[in-house]
Design a protein around this motif. Structure first.
Motif, PDB file in Angstrom:
ATOM      1  N   ILE A 135      42.640  43.044  37.434  1.00 38.93           N
ATOM      2  CA  ILE A 135      41.349  43.693  37.558  1.00 38.93           C
ATOM      3  C   ILE A 135      41.360  44.961  36.710  1.00 38.93           C
ATOM      4  N   ASP A 183      35.295  44.574  43.509  1.00 40.92           N
ATOM      5  CA  ASP A 183      36.753  44.699  43.401  1.00 40.92           C
ATOM      6  C   ASP A 183      37.441  44.324  44.714  1.00 40.92           C
ATOM      7  N   LYS A 189      35.042  42.392  34.342  1.00 37.95           N
ATOM      8  CA  LYS A 189      35.352  42.020  35.721  1.00 37.95           C
ATOM      9  C   LYS A 189      34.590  40.764  36.143  1.00 37.95           C
TER      10      LYS A 189
END
Length: 138
Positions: A37, A93, A124
């Motif tokens: 990430i 996230d 992302k």
């Protein structure tokens, strides 16, 4: 060597791709989950500048690894300020760390809608889509 002032640091954050799972060592270039990430290295005071108290607390809890509590605060932040792209990004996230890719994709898409020129959000989003594809093949 002169230190950068807060404005320069906040407006020009460095970016790196590192593992984000609790059991992955960020010193290694590979993640045991094949799921990296992108995160920024901006100090918390810059990343939370101008944010509501729920976002600030959620950001702090996220970086302490308290994901459940962070999600509660971020959900409240999204109610207070639904147009803050960073809130949806951080929620994405958390979902991605939990390998909940459909939810992560939804949050990244909302974040990208609010901040369409942000390359890290695009990264992302693409990563979550790729990871979902990999997870479905297993």
């Amino acid at each position: 060597m002169a230190e950068k002032d807060e404005k320069d640091v906040c407006e020009n954050p460095p970016e790196i791709v590192i593992p984000q799972h609790p059991d992955c060592n960020p010193e290694f270039s590979e993640c045991a989950h094949d799921n990296r990430i992108s995160i920024d290295l901006v100090p918390g005071k810059c990343a939370t500048r101008g944010a509501d108290p729920h976002y600030k607390k959620g950001y702090e809890l996220y970086h302490q690894g308290q994901l459940d509590d962070a999600m509660v605060e971020l959900d409240q932040s999204a109610r207070v300020d639904p147009e803050r792209a960073e809130t949806h990004l951080l929620m994405g996230d958390i979902y991605e760390r939990r390998r909940m890719f459909d939810e992560a994709i939804r949050e990244y898409q909302e974040s990208l809608r609010l901040s369409p020129n942000d390359g890290s959000i695009k990264f992302k989003l693409q990563n979550a889509i790729s990871q979902r594809s990999i997870a479905h093949r297993k």
